[in-house]
Write an enzyme that holds these catalytic residues in place. Structure first.
Site, PDB file in Angstrom:
ATOM      1  N   GLU A   1      11.841  10.040   0.961  1.00 26.27           N
ATOM      2  CA  GLU A   1      11.685  10.516  -0.406  1.00 26.27           C
ATOM      3  C   GLU A   1      11.740  12.040  -0.428  1.00 26.27           C
ATOM      4  O   GLU A   1      11.024  12.695   0.329  1.00 26.27           O
ATOM      5  CB  GLU A   1      10.331  10.048  -0.967  1.00 26.27           C
ATOM      6  CG  GLU A   1      10.114   8.543  -0.899  1.00 26.27           C
ATOM      7  CD  GLU A   1       9.524   8.044   0.423  1.00 26.27           C
ATOM      8  OE1 GLU A   1       9.197   8.875   1.289  1.00 26.27           O
ATOM      9  OE2 GLU A   1       9.388   6.825   0.584  1.00 26.27           O
TER      10      GLU A   1
ATOM     11  N   TYR B   1       0.316  -3.487  11.209  1.00 23.56           N
ATOM     12  CA  TYR B   1       1.165  -3.793  10.040  1.00 23.56           C
ATOM     13  C   TYR B   1       1.806  -5.169  10.202  1.00 23.56           C
ATOM     14  O   TYR B   1       1.941  -5.919   9.239  1.00 23.56           O
ATOM     15  CB  TYR B   1       2.249  -2.724   9.900  1.00 23.56           C
ATOM     16  CG  TYR B   1       2.816  -2.638   8.508  1.00 23.56           C
ATOM     17  CD1 TYR B   1       2.118  -1.978   7.494  1.00 23.56           C
ATOM     18  CD2 TYR B   1       4.020  -3.240   8.185  1.00 23.56           C
ATOM     19  CE1 TYR B   1       2.621  -1.911   6.207  1.00 23.56           C
ATOM     20  CE2 TYR B   1       4.535  -3.167   6.895  1.00 23.56           C
ATOM     21  CZ  TYR B   1       3.828  -2.501   5.914  1.00 23.56           C
ATOM     22  OH  TYR B   1       4.320  -2.428   4.633  1.00 23.56           O
TER      23      TYR B   1
END
Ligand SMILES: Nc1ccn([C@H]2C[C@H](O)[C@@H](COP(=O)(O)OP(=O)(O)OP(=O)(O)O)O2)c(=O)n1
Length: 197
Positions: A146, A178
């Site tokens: 981003e 995760y």
């Protein structure tokens, strides 16, 4: 502790970063000419990953709507065209706008490592802010990247060249990675992945 070049090299050869460059690359051949590039590859205490040429998308305002992270409308993100000239291939991030790209390298983060994604100085000097984000222990895939263009001028973001640096921090092994908590952004492909709940 932050991990050094020797550790990153060993782990990358075991699949943590692919493709992997064992030294910082500063030049490459482009259309038969050796040109300078925005550096990528292994550095002293980090690894500079490249921007994929596959996709870059820029936010646009649709009158009467707001962006909702719980119901992200893909129409708010306009695909950007990849352009090429004698300096390389690039996307243009317009002044005061926000864009999403994707990493060229696939990562597989070990269970005892948190990775931090930070900006590169060359882009910082051009007004580009790479959003500071973690890649968590046990995460795999292609990072969605981003960028904010905080300057009042449009800026090139070069594909196939260095765009952000990764730092690898080691901790005691975590109880839930995760992978074990089945995170929603696991196994991202080499395309921009939008916000989801
Ligand atoms: N620039 C980045 C940084 C991280 N990631 C990936 C790797 C991270 O491990 C993962 C983070 O996913 P989470 O599900 O933890 O994200 P959030 O914490 O934002 O999720 P939630 O919306 O559920 O709070 O996204 C990415 O693709 N691009």
């Amino acid at each position: 502790m932050i991990k050094n070049d020797a550790w990153i090299h060993t782990m990358a050869e075991g699949g943590m970063i692919a493709p992997f460059e064992p030294a910082l690359v500063r030049r490459m051949d482009l259309q038969g000419t050796n040109v300078p590039v925005i550096s990528y590859g292994l550095s002293s205490f980090g690894y500079d990953i490249r921007l994929s040429p596959k996709e870059f998308r820029i936010f646009r305002h649709i009158p009467g709507t707001v962006i909702d992270p719980k119901h992200f409308n893909p129409d708010n993100l306009e695909p950007s065209q990849l352009r090429t000239d004698e300096n390389g291939s690039y996307f243009i991030l317009p002044a005061h706008s926000y864009g999403l790209g994707v990493a060229l390298e696939r990562l597989a983060i070990p269970d005892n490592i948190t990775t931090i994604c930070i900006g590169k100085s060359t882009y910082a000097r051009c007004g580009i802010i790479a959003n500071l984000t973690p890649a968590e222990a046990g995460w795999r895939g292609y990072l969605t990247l981003e960028f904010s263009n905080s300057s009042s001028a449009d800026c090139r973001i070069y594909a196939n060249e260095g765009v952000v640096q990764l730092l690898f921090l080691e901790g005691d092994p975590c109880q839930v990675s995760y992978e074990t908590r089945r995170g929603k952004y696991q196994d991202q492909v080499e395309m921009v992945t939008l916000a989801k709940v």
